[in-house]
Write a protein that holds these residues in place. Structure first.
Motif, short mmCIF file in Angstrom:
data_model
loop_
_atom_site.label_atom_id
_atom_site.label_comp_id
_atom_site.label_asym_id
_atom_site.label_seq_id
_atom_site.Cartn_x
_atom_site.Cartn_y
_atom_site.Cartn_z
N ARG A 7 0.83 -1.21 0.00
CA ARG A 7 0.00 0.00 0.00
C ARG A 7 0.87 1.26 0.00
N VAL A 13 -7.83 2.52 -9.02
CA VAL A 13 -7.80 1.46 -8.01
C VAL A 13 -9.11 0.68 -8.03
N THR A 14 -9.12 -0.45 -7.36
CA THR A 14 -10.34 -1.26 -7.31
C THR A 14 -11.39 -0.60 -6.42
N SER A 53 -13.20 -1.82 -4.13
CA SER A 53 -13.13 -2.23 -2.71
C SER A 53 -12.14 -1.39 -1.92
N GLU A 54 -11.13 -0.85 -2.59
CA GLU A 54 -10.10 -0.06 -1.90
C GLU A 54 -10.59 1.34 -1.55
N GLN A 87 -10.00 4.53 4.51
CA GLN A 87 -8.98 4.36 3.48
C GLN A 87 -9.42 5.02 2.18
N GLY A 88 -10.70 4.83 1.81
CA GLY A 88 -11.22 5.43 0.60
C GLY A 88 -11.18 6.95 0.65
N LEU A 111 -7.53 7.88 0.12
CA LEU A 111 -7.08 7.62 -1.25
C LEU A 111 -7.65 8.63 -2.23
N CYS A 152 -6.87 9.25 -6.23
CA CYS A 152 -7.33 7.93 -6.68
C CYS A 152 -8.81 7.99 -7.10
N SER A 211 -11.98 4.99 -8.43
CA SER A 211 -12.23 3.55 -8.46
C SER A 211 -12.81 3.08 -9.78
N LYS A 244 -4.03 -6.17 -8.25
CA LYS A 244 -4.10 -6.24 -6.79
C LYS A 244 -2.69 -6.25 -6.24
#
Length: 204
Positions: free
Chosen positions: A40, A63-64, A66-67, A72-73, A76, A81, A83, A114
């Motif tokens: 990470r 990014v995915t 889920s991340e 955290q989201g 990010l 970032c 998704s 991933k």
């Protein structure tokens, strides 16, 4: 940027190495960064190596989905970032990514899809190549930069080392006739070559 680069990275890691291997950022070309994904920490390190302070451009990370959840989201999102659903990417997400490429932003796509902590051999996801091909309809010059990332320990430890190694730029227009699997095999080889250089420089 001050918090993540001047405080967090300097406090956590003892030593950093960046292997440019004669690399210089292509001029007048849209850039897609294609790094190996080992931790990470990768996003912060890439931003330090090729972010606004170096290139005058921010790194924008795909990014995915889920991340991008929870705290955290939130964090990010503020690091640049956005998704995408790997199984069924939405048109809005694809348009957004293509707009970034068209505008000459630095888009970061982790082709492995991933975190691959121990560098096991993976079949690269098809998204990067498909996205690059779609973007060629909007801009005539797209360059992919293979990057190897390595840490002195797995997982990265306090006061450890990290190294990035930049590979030779890949001009996507030269590979538009490649089937996806063939291109991904080629790209994967380039990424692993750079990672091997990085691993050697952190003593692994």
């Amino acid at each position: 940027m001050f918090v993540t680069q001047d405080v967090v990275l300097r406090f956590f890691f003892r030593k950093k190495k960046i292997l440019k291997n004669g690399f210089s950022l292509p001029i007048n070309s849209s850039i897609i960064l294609a790094p190996t994904h080992r931790s990470r920490w990768d996003g912060l390190i890439l931003t330090m190596a090729l972010g606004r302070r170096v290139t005058k451009k921010d790194c924008r990370f795909m990014v995915t989905k889920s991340e991008m959840r929870g705290i955290q989201g939130w964090f990010l999102k503020r690091l640049g970032c956005f998704s995408i659903n790997q199984l069924s990417p939405s048109l809005s997400a694809l348009r957004y990514a293509i707009d970034l490429i068209e505008k000459g932003e630095q888009l970061v796509v982790f082709p492995e899809g991933k975190i691959n902590r121990y560098g096991k051999k993976l079949v690269l996801k098809e998204g990067l190549y498909r996205l690059a091909r779609l973007a060629t309809k909007k801009t005539t010059s797209i360059t992919i930069i293979p990057i190897g990332i390595a840490y002195s320990k797995v997982p990265p430890n306090f006061r450890g080392e990290f190294c990035l190694s930049f590979g030779e730029p890949i001009v996507i227009n030269d590979y538009l006739n490649f089937p996806i699997k063939k291109f991904n095999t080629f790209l994967n080889e380039k990424m692993i070559q750079e990672e091997e250089k990085a691993l050697k420089n952190v003593g692994r």
